[in-house]
Design an enzyme around this catalytic site. Structure first.
Site, PDB file in Angstrom:
ATOM      1  N   ASP A   1      -3.805  -2.116  -4.045  1.00  0.00           N
ATOM      2  CA  ASP A   1      -4.759  -1.940  -5.137  1.00  0.00           C
ATOM      3  C   ASP A   1      -5.810  -3.032  -4.978  1.00  0.00           C
ATOM      4  O   ASP A   1      -5.597  -4.015  -4.264  1.00  0.00           O
ATOM      5  CB  ASP A   1      -4.045  -2.072  -6.492  1.00  0.00           C
ATOM      6  CG  ASP A   1      -5.014  -2.021  -7.666  1.00  0.00           C
ATOM      7  OD1 ASP A   1      -5.812  -1.080  -7.737  1.00  0.00           O
ATOM      8  OD2 ASP A   1      -5.000  -2.947  -8.502  1.00  0.00           O
ATOM      9  N   SER A   2      -6.913  -2.882  -5.684  1.00  0.00           N
ATOM     10  CA  SER A   2      -7.942  -3.916  -5.651  1.00  0.00           C
ATOM     11  C   SER A   2      -7.431  -5.226  -6.272  1.00  0.00           C
ATOM     12  O   SER A   2      -8.041  -6.266  -6.073  1.00  0.00           O
ATOM     13  CB  SER A   2      -9.171  -3.436  -6.416  1.00  0.00           C
ATOM     14  OG  SER A   2      -8.789  -3.046  -7.724  1.00  0.00           O
TER      15      SER A   2
ATOM     16  N   TYR B   1     -13.142  -3.354  -7.214  1.00  0.00           N
ATOM     17  CA  TYR B   1     -13.706  -2.381  -6.290  1.00  0.00           C
ATOM     18  C   TYR B   1     -14.630  -1.411  -7.051  1.00  0.00           C
ATOM     19  O   TYR B   1     -15.513  -0.809  -6.472  1.00  0.00           O
ATOM     20  CB  TYR B   1     -12.607  -1.533  -5.640  1.00  0.00           C
ATOM     21  CG  TYR B   1     -11.781  -2.167  -4.538  1.00  0.00           C
ATOM     22  CD1 TYR B   1     -11.844  -3.526  -4.244  1.00  0.00           C
ATOM     23  CD2 TYR B   1     -10.915  -1.375  -3.779  1.00  0.00           C
ATOM     24  CE1 TYR B   1     -11.060  -4.074  -3.235  1.00  0.00           C
ATOM     25  CE2 TYR B   1     -10.134  -1.909  -2.769  1.00  0.00           C
ATOM     26  CZ  TYR B   1     -10.205  -3.260  -2.498  1.00  0.00           C
ATOM     27  OH  TYR B   1      -9.423  -3.784  -1.500  1.00  0.00           O
ATOM     28  N   GLY B   2     -14.355  -1.247  -8.328  1.00  0.00           N
ATOM     29  CA  GLY B   2     -14.974  -0.166  -9.106  1.00  0.00           C
ATOM     30  C   GLY B   2     -16.476  -0.242  -9.279  1.00  0.00           C
ATOM     31  O   GLY B   2     -17.108   0.731  -9.671  1.00  0.00           O
TER      32      GLY B   2
ATOM     33  N   CYS C   1      -4.716   2.694  -6.418  1.00  0.00           N
ATOM     34  CA  CYS C   1      -6.014   2.346  -7.010  1.00  0.00           C
ATOM     35  C   CYS C   1      -6.838   3.622  -7.025  1.00  0.00           C
ATOM     36  O   CYS C   1      -7.004   4.278  -5.984  1.00  0.00           O
ATOM     37  CB  CYS C   1      -6.681   1.289  -6.138  1.00  0.00           C
ATOM     38  SG  CYS C   1      -8.374   0.878  -6.606  1.00  0.00           S
ATOM     39  N   ASN C   2      -7.344   3.979  -8.183  1.00  0.00           N
ATOM     40  CA  ASN C   2      -8.126   5.218  -8.296  1.00  0.00           C
ATOM     41  C   ASN C   2      -9.429   5.135  -7.510  1.00  0.00           C
ATOM     42  O   ASN C   2      -9.836   6.085  -6.855  1.00  0.00           O
ATOM     43  CB  ASN C   2      -8.448   5.485  -9.765  1.00  0.00           C
ATOM     44  CG  ASN C   2      -7.201   5.750 -10.584  1.00  0.00           C
ATOM     45  OD1 ASN C   2      -6.852   6.884 -10.833  1.00  0.00           O
ATOM     46  ND2 ASN C   2      -6.503   4.695 -10.985  1.00  0.00           N
ATOM     47  N   THR C   3     -10.077   3.969  -7.594  1.00  0.00           N
ATOM     48  CA  THR C   3     -11.363   3.799  -6.908  1.00  0.00           C
ATOM     49  C   THR C   3     -11.176   3.919  -5.397  1.00  0.00           C
ATOM     50  O   THR C   3     -11.939   4.616  -4.714  1.00  0.00           O
ATOM     51  CB  THR C   3     -11.957   2.419  -7.264  1.00  0.00           C
ATOM     52  OG1 THR C   3     -12.035   2.311  -8.697  1.00  0.00           O
ATOM     53  CG2 THR C   3     -13.315   2.232  -6.667  1.00  0.00           C
TER      54      THR C   3
ATOM     55  N   GLU D   1      -7.478  -7.384 -18.041  1.00  0.00           N
ATOM     56  CA  GLU D   1      -7.035  -8.582 -17.318  1.00  0.00           C
ATOM     57  C   GLU D   1      -6.964  -9.793 -18.242  1.00  0.00           C
ATOM     58  O   GLU D   1      -6.249 -10.748 -17.984  1.00  0.00           O
ATOM     59  CB  GLU D   1      -7.949  -8.827 -16.122  1.00  0.00           C
ATOM     60  CG  GLU D   1      -7.646  -7.749 -15.098  1.00  0.00           C
ATOM     61  CD  GLU D   1      -8.490  -7.796 -13.852  1.00  0.00           C
ATOM     62  OE1 GLU D   1      -9.027  -8.856 -13.537  1.00  0.00           O
ATOM     63  OE2 GLU D   1      -8.592  -6.741 -13.209  1.00  0.00           O
TER      64      GLU D   1
ATOM     65  N   CYS E   1      -7.973   5.306 -14.090  1.00  0.00           N
ATOM     66  CA  CYS E   1      -8.096   3.927 -13.614  1.00  0.00           C
ATOM     67  C   CYS E   1      -6.784   3.236 -13.926  1.00  0.00           C
ATOM     68  O   CYS E   1      -6.211   3.443 -15.007  1.00  0.00           O
ATOM     69  CB  CYS E   1      -9.255   3.227 -14.325  1.00  0.00           C
ATOM     70  SG  CYS E   1      -9.383   1.469 -13.907  1.00  0.00           S
ATOM     71  N   THR E   2      -6.347   2.405 -12.993  1.00  0.00           N
ATOM     72  CA  THR E   2      -5.044   1.736 -13.147  1.00  0.00           C
ATOM     73  C   THR E   2      -4.941   0.906 -14.421  1.00  0.00           C
ATOM     74  O   THR E   2      -3.856   0.709 -14.942  1.00  0.00           O
ATOM     75  CB  THR E   2      -4.829   0.786 -11.962  1.00  0.00           C
ATOM     76  OG1 THR E   2      -6.013  -0.021 -11.805  1.00  0.00           O
ATOM     77  CG2 THR E   2      -4.548   1.546 -10.691  1.00  0.00           C
ATOM     78  N   HIS E   3      -6.073   0.375 -14.899  1.00  0.00           N
ATOM     79  CA  HIS E   3      -6.036  -0.528 -16.049  1.00  0.00           C
ATOM     80  C   HIS E   3      -5.937   0.205 -17.386  1.00  0.00           C
ATOM     81  O   HIS E   3      -5.594  -0.389 -18.394  1.00  0.00           O
ATOM     82  CB  HIS E   3      -7.303  -1.375 -16.085  1.00  0.00           C
ATOM     83  CG  HIS E   3      -7.388  -2.408 -15.011  1.00  0.00           C
ATOM     84  ND1 HIS E   3      -7.243  -2.116 -13.681  1.00  0.00           N
ATOM     85  CD2 HIS E   3      -7.607  -3.747 -15.082  1.00  0.00           C
ATOM     86  CE1 HIS E   3      -7.384  -3.227 -12.971  1.00  0.00           C
ATOM     87  NE2 HIS E   3      -7.598  -4.224 -13.802  1.00  0.00           N
TER      88      HIS E   3
END
Ligand code: DGL
Length: 274
Positions: A13-14, A45-46, A76-78, A156, A191-193
């Site tokens: 992932d980023s 990365y997004g 990671c989706n991006t 984050e 998105c992972t977040h």
């Protein structure tokens, strides 16, 4: 490249967000060893361009391949949106799975009125991979993409509930979920977040909207693919997870805890360069 059931599954992932995918994999496949690379030096990365995201993803994958893995999961989706076909081609015969197809499948399965909103990073929305994956499964779907960039920093920071998170969610999504016959019935967290904002998002979209994410469906797809390839780990054993990060172990451990839902142990985390 020889692939063997005893090898770990590699994920990258980023940064820390992909830990939500790791968490789902651990639950579904507790027997598997996992090696997770968080490219914290290059996060996010997004907001980057497609070529840059592909280049970063190639480097992260090479690192995991060098350490010996039986499958790559792009957590990671991006990175999935931009780099999946390139990584599949470059690293064949390594099986490479992403989060976009499982996420799209979950959204289509949940929606009744076929009006689906995708929230993701700028790069994921601009790349169009989710929109395409949903329309392939359901050609008459109305798909609306919304980049919700601020959620990444808020997650984050651990600010995922309360008035700030709800205010940001409302600013991004209130208009599209206004009551009326056109109201979408499904919100896909691309998105992972974003799964961390489920409570805040619920306030904005209302009780009747399905909120879906790709972590659980990705874990299911990984299991099916490992089974098909004869690469599933021995049932009953307890797998271990190792973590590689490209910068700032202390921050990875601190913020990573929110995503994983448990503490990370310092001995399991190694600093690497790509
Ligand atoms: N992991 C990224 C994603 O799922 C979000 C963070 C970033 O922008 O790098 O799209």
């Amino acid at each position: 490249m020889s692939l063997d059931a005893h090898m770990p599954i590699g994920l990258f992932d980023s940064g820390i967000g992909g830990l939500t995918v790791l968490h789902a994999l651990r639950r579904r496949l507790p027997q598997e060893d996992l090696i997770y690379l968080g490219d914290t030096a290059r996060l996010p990365y997004g907001t980057k361009g497609r070529e840059t995201i592909i280049r970063y993803s190639q480097r992260a994958t090479q690192k995991l391949v060098d350490s010996g893995i039986k499958m790559l999961v792009i957590a990671c989706n991006t990175a999935t949106s931009a780099a999946l076909p390139t990584l599949r081609e470059q690293f064949a015969p390594l099986p490479v799975m992403g989060v976009v197809e499982p996420g799209a499948a979950a959204a289509v399965a949940a929606s009744r009125n076929k009006r689906i909103v995708i929230t993701a990073t700028e790069a994921t929305i601009a790349g169009g991979a989710y929109q395409e994956a949903i329309r392939r499964r359901c050609p008459d779907a109305t798909v609306i993409g919304r980049a919700c960039t601020l959620f990444v920093s808020l997650a984050e920071e651990g600010w995922t509930d309360g008035p700030i998170a709800e205010g940001v969610a409302a600013r991004y999504l209130r208009d599209v979920f206004a009551d009326g016959p056109e109201k979408p019935d499904t919100l896909l967290l691309g998105c992972t977040h974003f799964p961390l904002f489920t409570n805040a998002l619920r306030h904005v979209v209302g009780p009747d909207v399905h909120i879906v994410d790709s972590a659980a469906t990705t874990a299911q797809a990984v299991e099916t693919e490992l089974q098909r390839l004869g690469l599933l780990g021995e049932p009953g054993r307890r797998g271990v997870s190792r973590f590689l990060v490209t910068d700032n172990i202390a921050r990875f451990m601190r913020s990573g805890g929110y995503f994983l839902g448990e503490e990370l142990h310092r001995n399991d985390v190694t600093l690497v360069d790509l």
